[in-house]
Design an enzyme around this catalytic site. Structure first.
Site, mmCIF file in Angstrom:
data_model
loop_
_atom_site.group_PDB
_atom_site.id
_atom_site.type_symbol
_atom_site.label_atom_id
_atom_site.label_comp_id
_atom_site.label_asym_id
_atom_site.label_seq_id
_atom_site.Cartn_x
_atom_site.Cartn_y
_atom_site.Cartn_z
ATOM 1 N N GLU A 35 0.743 -1.299 -0.074
ATOM 2 C CA GLU A 35 -0.138 -0.156 -0.030
ATOM 3 C C GLU A 35 0.971 1.258 -0.020
ATOM 4 O OE1 GLU A 35 -3.361 0.488 -0.433
ATOM 5 O OE2 GLU A 35 -3.406 -1.652 -0.884
ATOM 6 N N CYS A 197 -15.632 2.253 -20.414
ATOM 7 C CA CYS A 197 -17.103 2.238 -19.585
ATOM 8 C C CYS A 197 -17.806 0.903 -20.182
ATOM 9 C CB CYS A 197 -17.789 3.516 -20.034
ATOM 10 S SG CYS A 197 -16.980 4.847 -19.158
ATOM 11 N N CYS A 206 -23.842 4.623 -13.673
ATOM 12 C CA CYS A 206 -22.701 5.508 -13.181
ATOM 13 C C CYS A 206 -23.360 7.148 -13.874
ATOM 14 C CB CYS A 206 -21.541 5.069 -14.205
ATOM 15 S SG CYS A 206 -20.098 6.549 -14.207
#
Length: 343
Positions: A35, A197, A206
């Site tokens: 991370e 998309c 969305c």
């Protein structure tokens, strides 16, 4: 489970990334390290650094007791070197206060140097399966587009709203997979430019896709002129091929790293070089520009070959002559390492 999380997990089961090196095993130390490395850096870049780092320092205890130069050398090239120092300091605090482990308590974990709210949530969710939201750059992009949230995500008011949504959408079941899934979606489909998309499991709901706003969201950070600073880097090389390095101070960029001595112009560079070594001539090497987040650094390298060290260098712990093998074991800024490799 809410429809957002359910659709994301169904996509993850078929398309998500499940073979990343920090997932096997997916313990707290490896999740934490990944991370921190992934802040400002793409997965493909991080993987070899991560593998090299855990091979040298496989556990929290190893990191805590390692020499700082070793840690910085392993980090060299990833940039934002304060992250590496925070990693080591956090490991040392864990040895002192948390029985040699990263704490499972959120507040204790988020208080460690360099961790903060999102990284703490990612560690607890992925390593322990606990329900905590995350809000890294990928997640911000997914949520701002999906929910149609305007305003730069770095602004406190916008970020507060994003945290509320991130918390509400994080499921109690399969939290570790959900956390990886939403990061994967932002990294592979909901990318900064030209998002895919048509392949997105969330496209039906969305707002950005519905309203044709995928290019406008997330809203851009207000721009301001980026200044350029000039510096001359002194490359003093002796007859043995060793180069003089200087450890930088604790303030400013590249703090604590070994680098080349610098001067503000060529006149000062000559005077500085003469204080370090006996020199005869200098060769100007091609200049280059290194871009930081808040300014551009124009570097003019000046090579002094055949330098003979002054005695004061031997008495100064912040100065040392290094051959290529010795330099490889030190933390050097990436542009400095590249410059020396090109000699």
């Amino acid at each position: 489970m809410n429809p957002f999380a359910a659709a994301l997990l169904a996509w993850f089961d078929e398309h998500g990334r499940k073979d990343l090196p920090w997932q096997h095993p997916r313990d707290a130390y490896r999740v934490w390290l990944s991370e921190v490395m992934l802040q400002q850096t793409q997965v493909v870049t991080v993987i070899p650094y991560f593998q090299r780092f855990v091979a040298a320092l496989p556990g929290l205890r190893d990191l805590a007791v390692a020499d700082e130069d070793t840690v910085l050398a392993l980090w060299s090239g990833l940039g934002y070197y304060r992250r590496a120092r925070f990693l080591q300091r956090a490991a040392q605090i864990c040895m002192e206060k948390h029985h040699g482990e990263l704490p499972r308590d959120f507040d204790a974990l988020a208080d460690l140097p360099g961790i903060g709210r999102s990284t703490a949530g990612a560690i607890l969710a992925q390593a322990y399966g606990l329900r905590f939201p995350i809000l890294d750059g990928n997640v911000k992009r997914v949520l701002t587009r999906y929910l149609g949230i305007h305003g730069h995500p770095g602004q406190s008011a916008v970020e507060k709203v994003l945290w509320q949504h991130a918390d509400a959408l994080t499921p109690a079941q399969r939290t570790a997979d959900y956390t990886q899934a939403i990061m994967d979606l932002g990294a592979t489909l909901c990318v900064r430019s030209k998002p895919l998309c048509e392949n997105c499991p969330l496209s039906a709901g969305c707002v950005a896709r519905r309203d044709g706003l995928t290019a406008q969201l997330p809203s851009a950070k207000p721009t301001k002129a980026v200044p350029t600073r000039d510096t001359v880097m002194l490359i003093l090389r002796d007859a043995k091929g060793r180069v003089l390095l200087e450890r930088r101070g604790e303030q400013g960029v590249w703090s604590g790293l070994w680098s080349l001595p610098e001067a503000r112009d060529q006149d000062h560079a000559w005077r500085a070089a003469q204080s370090f070594a006996s020199i005869d001539d200098a060769q100007a090497l091609p200049s280059f520009v290194h871009v930081f987040s808040h300014y551009r650094l124009k570097v003019e390298p000046l090579l002094f070959d055949g330098a003979t060290a002054q005695q004061r260098i031997a008495d100064n712990p912040t100065l040392r002559w290094c051959n290529p093998d010795e330099r490889a074991a030190l933390g050097l800024p990436a542009p400095v390492r590249t410059l020396l490799q090109q000699l």
